[in-house]
Design an enzyme around this catalytic site. Structure first.
Site, PDB file in Angstrom:
ATOM      1  CE  LYS A 169       8.559   4.168  -5.055  1.00 36.81           C
ATOM      2  NZ  LYS A 169       9.136   4.252  -6.479  1.00 36.81           N
TER       3      LYS A 169
ATOM      4  CG  ASP B 138       6.473   1.017   0.085  1.00 45.18           C
ATOM      5  OD1 ASP B 138       5.807   0.656  -0.718  1.00 45.18           O
ATOM      6  OD2 ASP B 138       7.450   0.113   0.431  1.00 45.18           O
ATOM      7  CG  HIS B 139       2.426   3.877  -3.650  1.00 41.74           C
ATOM      8  ND1 HIS B 139       3.678   4.148  -3.947  1.00 41.74           N
ATOM      9  CD2 HIS B 139       2.099   2.815  -4.508  1.00 41.74           C
ATOM     10  CE1 HIS B 139       4.072   3.734  -5.145  1.00 41.74           C
ATOM     11  NE2 HIS B 139       3.092   2.873  -5.265  1.00 41.74           N
TER      12      HIS B 139
ATOM     13  CG  ASP C  27      11.211   3.336  -9.113  1.00 44.02           C
ATOM     14  OD1 ASP C  27      11.072   4.437  -8.168  1.00 44.02           O
ATOM     15  OD2 ASP C  27      10.627   2.971 -10.008  1.00 44.02           O
TER      16      ASP C  27
ATOM     17  CG  HIS D 176       7.049  -0.640  -3.958  1.00 42.18           C
ATOM     18  ND1 HIS D 176       6.566   0.394  -3.128  1.00 42.18           N
ATOM     19  CD2 HIS D 176       6.969   0.281  -5.323  1.00 42.18           C
ATOM     20  CE1 HIS D 176       6.635   1.412  -3.561  1.00 42.18           C
ATOM     21  NE2 HIS D 176       6.588   1.339  -4.910  1.00 42.18           N
TER      22      HIS D 176
END
Length: 423
Positions: free
Chosen positions: A198, A227-228, A285, A290
């Site tokens: 990202k 997207d961890h 960010d 997230h």
């Protein structure tokens, strides 16, 4: 009338409810007694086949603190093949042994499993480093030769994932170089994948342009936009909290919920990430990936199954129902942290951080109020907020319920369910 239910024999193994429904579980893997395995973890591991990983930007913060330690943890748990190979690409004048030393230090500092010399030695044998810039054709030719050499010496079978741990502005160049030098297409029967970090573009148009470039090189199923947060077990547990719990799901709607707060707060500044962070900021960010993912999991309807396609279908329904406020100025906040005292130590402001332009307008705090225009959530505001240098480090989802029609004590405020993601 007789009861035909029989009690199991005293020495019979206890069957879990899911075993009654699905039958006995398969035999446990050979390393079931591995001391690194959590005995409560009932998932059966799947060892990766012959493969290698190429990390672009391998000297960066993400690679040192997350990617390389994660590769070691997989090897330590026996989930990587013996011939697994790790290639680093960056603008450093290093030899292979220099790269191995950097990985060694990163692993010892950040790995989540104990350091074992025999695991490290096996992993280090498959490490290579290629120096060069992203527009350096000679460096990419050297990378292609390194991949061919590892195929021959390590048996990776042409299977490679390319992890773009680089600033977003370099995504198009790296992808195009992979195509130009024949790295995007492997031998017959092998696979190639691109893993992109990202943020994916800085607005809708740039994201569409980048998508077009990436899909001109890789097929959609070859591209992984990371997207961890979706890999965190505490995030996946949102589904269990909602859909396996008859206490909450009936009241998870506009008739009972007053509003929802989704917060990702950090107590640190940007550290050494000025080169990445400045010009991107908190909203790009964190919020557009997230926090929107957490919002979708909180607001979505129950999927037909929990496979990827069904989950995506329900998430998309939420995103399509999201309505931005007519006046963004009244429903959004952006800001920067200033110098102050924190934890007994004096900390500098964002504009005083190393590498930050004194006139930078990059946000380190961002918040937005959104609505989901569907039958379940109409009229319920969702507040998404994130920031650095805040009072404490916490990521959580707070579902705040409406006040009771009458309460003998108006001071009662315990009317929320808080799902803590981290710590």
């Amino acid at each position: 009338m007789t009861d035909e239910t029989t009690e199991p024999a005293a020495d019979a193994p206890r069957r879990e409810p899911e075993e009654e429904l699905l039958g006995a579980l398969p035999a446990p893997p050979a390393d079931w007694d591995n001391p690194l395995r959590d005995p409560r973890d009932r998932r059966l591991p799947r060892v990766a086949g012959p493969s290698g990983l190429v990390i672009f930007g391998v000297t960066g913060d993400l690679s040192r603190k997350k990617l390389m330690p994660a590769v070691y943890d997989l090897a330590n748990r026996g989930l990587l093949p013996p011939g697994f190979s790790l290639l680093g690409f960056a603008r450093r004048d290093w030899e292979d042994q220099d790269f191995a030393e950097v990985v060694h230090d990163a692993v010892k500092e950040h790995a989540r499993t104990p350091f074992r010399e025999e695991v490290w030695q096996q992993l280090a044998e498959g490490m290579r480093f290629v120096p060069g810039d992203f527009d350096d054709d000679q460096a990419f030719e050297q990378l292609r030769k390194a991949v061919d050499e590892l195929d021959a010496s390590r048996g990776t079978s042409g299977n490679y994932a390319f992890y773009l741990s680089v600033p977003p502005k370099f995504f198009p160049k790296v992808v195009q170089q992979l195509k130009k030098h024949g790295l995007a297409d492997g031998p017959q029967g092998s696979w190639r994948r691109a893993v992109i970090e990202k943020p994916f573009g800085h607005d809708l148009r740039s994201a569409q342009d980048l998508n077009e470039i990436v899909h001109g090189v890789f097929d959609p199923e070859q591209v992984f936009r990371i997207d961890h947060y979706l890999g965190k077990e505490t995030v996946q547990n949102i589904l269990a909290l909602r859909f396996a719990n008859q206490m909450f799901e009936p009241i998870w709607n506009r008739s009972f919920v007053d509003h929802v707060q989704i917060t990702m707060a950090e107590d640190i500044g940007i550290g050494g990430r000025a080169g990445y962070y400045d010009g991107i900021g908190a909203a790009r960010d964190v919020i557009q990936n997230h926090l929107l993912q957490l919002m979708a999991l909180t607001a979505m309807e129950e999927p037909a199954s929990f496979d990827a396609a069904s989950l995506l279908t329900e998430k998309l329904k939420v995103f399509r129902a999201v309505r931005l406020p007519d006046d963004l100025g009244l429903h959004t906040v952006r800001g920067q942290y200033e110098g102050a005292w924190q934890g007994g130590a004096k900390v500098c402001g964002y504009l005083e951080e190393d590498g930050i332009d004194a006139s930078s307008k990059t946000d380190t705090y961002a918040a937005i109020k959104l609505g989901v225009n569907n039958r379940r959530w109409a009229g319920v505001p969702f507040y998404l907020r994130t920031g650095k240098r805040l009072g404490r480090r916490v990521t959580e989802i707070a579902v705040v319920f409406q006040r009771a029609p009458h309460s003998p004590d108006d001071g009662l405020r315990v009317r929320r369910v808080v799902h803590r993601v981290q710590p």
